[in-house]
Write a protein that holds these residues in place. Structure first.
Motif, PDB file in Angstrom:
ATOM      1  N   TYR A  80      25.659  11.243  23.151  1.00  0.00           N
ATOM      2  CA  TYR A  80      24.354  10.591  23.006  1.00  0.00           C
ATOM      3  C   TYR A  80      24.295   9.792  21.712  1.00  0.00           C
ATOM      4  CZ  TYR A  80      19.249  10.208  22.378  1.00  0.00           C
ATOM      5  OH  TYR A  80      17.957   9.758  22.164  1.00  0.00           O
ATOM      6  N   ASN A  81      24.769  10.368  20.647  1.00  0.00           N
ATOM      7  CA  ASN A  81      24.730   9.668  19.351  1.00  0.00           C
ATOM      8  C   ASN A  81      25.727   8.523  19.286  1.00  0.00           C
ATOM      9  OD1 ASN A  81      22.759  10.957  17.324  1.00  0.00           O
ATOM     10  ND2 ASN A  81      23.703  12.739  18.284  1.00  0.00           N
ATOM     11  N   LEU A  82      26.908   8.710  19.858  1.00  0.00           N
ATOM     12  CA  LEU A  82      27.876   7.614  19.898  1.00  0.00           C
ATOM     13  C   LEU A  82      27.313   6.423  20.675  1.00  0.00           C
ATOM     14  CD1 LEU A  82      31.152   9.649  20.570  1.00  0.00           C
ATOM     15  CD2 LEU A  82      30.680   8.294  18.520  1.00  0.00           C
ATOM     16  N   ALA A  83      26.678   6.715  21.823  1.00  0.00           N
ATOM     17  CA  ALA A  83      26.115   5.637  22.636  1.00  0.00           C
ATOM     18  C   ALA A  83      24.893   5.018  21.967  1.00  0.00           C
ATOM     19  CB  ALA A  83      25.756   6.169  24.018  1.00  0.00           C
ATOM     20  N   SER A  84      24.067   5.859  21.351  1.00  0.00           N
ATOM     21  CA  SER A  84      22.823   5.365  20.745  1.00  0.00           C
ATOM     22  C   SER A  84      23.086   4.422  19.586  1.00  0.00           C
ATOM     23  CB  SER A  84      21.975   6.547  20.271  1.00  0.00           C
ATOM     24  OG  SER A  84      21.566   7.338  21.366  1.00  0.00           O
ATOM     25  N   TYR A  85      24.191   4.630  18.899  1.00  0.00           N
ATOM     26  CA  TYR A  85      24.526   3.766  17.763  1.00  0.00           C
ATOM     27  C   TYR A  85      25.622   2.763  18.130  1.00  0.00           C
ATOM     28  CZ  TYR A  85      21.466   6.786  15.115  1.00  0.00           C
ATOM     29  OH  TYR A  85      20.352   7.474  14.668  1.00  0.00           O
ATOM     30  N   ASN A  86      25.778   2.550  19.444  1.00  0.00           N
ATOM     31  CA  ASN A  86      26.656   1.490  19.972  1.00  0.00           C
ATOM     32  C   ASN A  86      28.089   1.582  19.461  1.00  0.00           C
ATOM     33  OD1 ASN A  86      24.672   0.018  21.594  1.00  0.00           O
ATOM     34  ND2 ASN A  86      23.709  -0.464  19.629  1.00  0.00           N
TER      35      ASN A  86
END
Length: 454
Positions: free
Chosen positions: A184-190
């Protein structure tokens, strides 16, 4: 001599040209009427393509290694030929992952069973795929087509997943949830997808059964599918998809029947769904990933289908950040005694953004529904509510929803529509929507504009 050489060259070119013509795949177009402008759908026609029998490539019943190698070789040969049908004969064929290629039809003869191994290592190396709307590298789907054109799975046979390991992975222990947080965090921060490697000893991200990823001109016809590690049929970023006369029975965790995600021009017809989750769940990616890809799910038709079980007949979301529009569900039947929460359930939350519009559902007959005919909720977060924070808030406009000639025997309510105060849900039209017996009030509404019932 020069004239002779030139004539010979022309003769050889003519032979090559003829061979290429023989191996060229044909396509057909399907025209479907809908309450919106529905493009024709192009699908492959393998009737004039050469057949490649897997036993000619060394497949032996019960031998996973030889059968897997044989299927892979047959697919390669069919692809090199220009088009081809890879034939699975009668019998039970234990196999590892299957990766399709362009212009290839995987055909299962009657009484043929492709039995997919339960060993996660048989689905490595990791491939470019998704988990609940977020792109990542994970175990390969059991059947995977990436960047393919003109692919099919046909026949009267069965694709079946062994569940020995996957059913243990249905649980979501802390290590799994920590991996979800990380993705989730990897995707959220692109972060680049290459950094999102989700195969490790504890993530236990189950693969989809069948995924068509970034592909077009797809036909899935006639086969039966039993069991699934995760979502069963997953067209992702794909165009021109026909799923016809397919029987799906999968009662594990997250076992949706079909999940068109950021896909367009999709027809699902004459199918039977017996699911442990939603029968059809239309999605369009999660949060930042979907905003980046910017591809709505659009022009999706489901008709003449039978639901034996499933959380919803048609779910929309909650991964809908790319937008969903032009959906038509008609002439479907939910058998009496089926376990089903809603006929139509649209779900989102403050993180999704996207939009939902132009949803048409008509001529539906159902037995008892546990909750209601129509549910729309804008604060559905499940385990994510406390697992991770809202990084960027975006609300979802929801409008122009039509239900016509829909009947159920019993439910708690007819509609439950819970919009947000900041962005009310609008333009909901119910025409001849009836429930014989209601146990609660007919309509439960918050923040709804222009609700009409006839």
């Amino acid at each position: 001599m020069k004239v002779l050489k030139k004539s010979l060259l022309f003769f050889m070119l003519a032979i090559v040209s003829c061979q290429l013509k023989q191996a060229q795949i044909n396509t057909t177009e399907i025209h479907v009427k809908a309450p919106f402008d529905m493009p024709s759908i192009k699908i492959p026609d393998f009737s004039n393509c050469k057949q490649f029998l897997i036993t000619d490539f060394g497949a032996i019943e019960g031998d996973k290694e030889l059968t897997s190698t044989a299927i892979s070789k047959a697919i390669d040969e069919a692809n090199k030929n220009g088009c081809g049908t890879v034939v699975i004969p009668e019998g039970e064929w234990l196999t590892k992952k299957i990766h399709l290629r362009s212009n290839v039809n995987l055909h299962l003869n009657e009484n043929a069973v492709l039995l997919f191994s339960e060993n996660p290592k048989d689905y490595l190396p990791a491939v470019f795929t998704t988990w609940e709307g977020m792109e990542c590298y994970n175990y390969s789907p059991l059947v995977y087509a990436y960047d393919c054109e003109n692919v099919a799975i046909t026949g009267n046979g069965t694709l079946k997943a062994k569940l020995d390991v996957w059913k243990i992975w249905y649980k979501r222990p802390r290590a799994h949830m920590n991996s979800l947080k990380r993705l989730y965090n990897l995707a959220s921060y692109n972060k680049p997808v290459e950094e999102r490697q989700m195969v490790n000893d504890s993530a236990n991200f189950r693969p989809q059964f069948i995924q068509f990823n970034r592909s077009k001109n797809i036909l899935l016809e006639g086969v039966s599918i039993e069991n699934s590690p995760f979502w069963t049929i997953h067209p992702y970023l794909s165009t021109n998809v026909v799923i016809r006369d397919v029987k799906v029975k999968a009662h594990g965790h997250n076992n949706d029947g079909v999940d068109p995600e950021m896909s367009q021009n999709v027809l699902i017809e004459n199918c039977i769904f017996d699911q442990g989750d939603d029968a059809i769940a239309i999605k369009s990616g999660r949060n930042q990933d979907a905003w980046r890809l910017n591809t709505p799910s659009k022009n999706i038709i489901m008709r003449n289908c039978i639901m034996k079980n499933g959380h919803q007949l048609a779910a929309i979301g909650s991964e809908l950040s790319g937008g969903i529009e032009n959906v038509y569900v008609e002439n479907c039947n939910v058998v009496d005694g089926a376990k089903m929460f809603h006929l139509v359930f649209i779900k989102t939350n403050e993180r999704r953004g996207g939009y939902v519009k132009n949803i048409f559902v008509e001529n539906i007959d159902a037995g008892s529904i546990e909750m209601g005919v129509l549910g729309i909720e804008t604060d559905v977060l499940y385990q994510w509510r406390n697992l991770v924070p809202t990084i960027e808030k975006k609300l979802t406009p929801i409008e122009n929803i039509h239900l016509t000639n829909v009947r159920a025997k019993s439910s708690q309510y007819l509609s439950k529509i819970l919009g947000s105060e900041e962005l009310p849900i609008k333009d909901i039209y119910l025409n001849n929507v009836t429930v014989d017996s209601l146990s609660k009030e007919k309509h439960i509404h918050e923040n709804v504009l222009n609700f009409e019932e006839k």
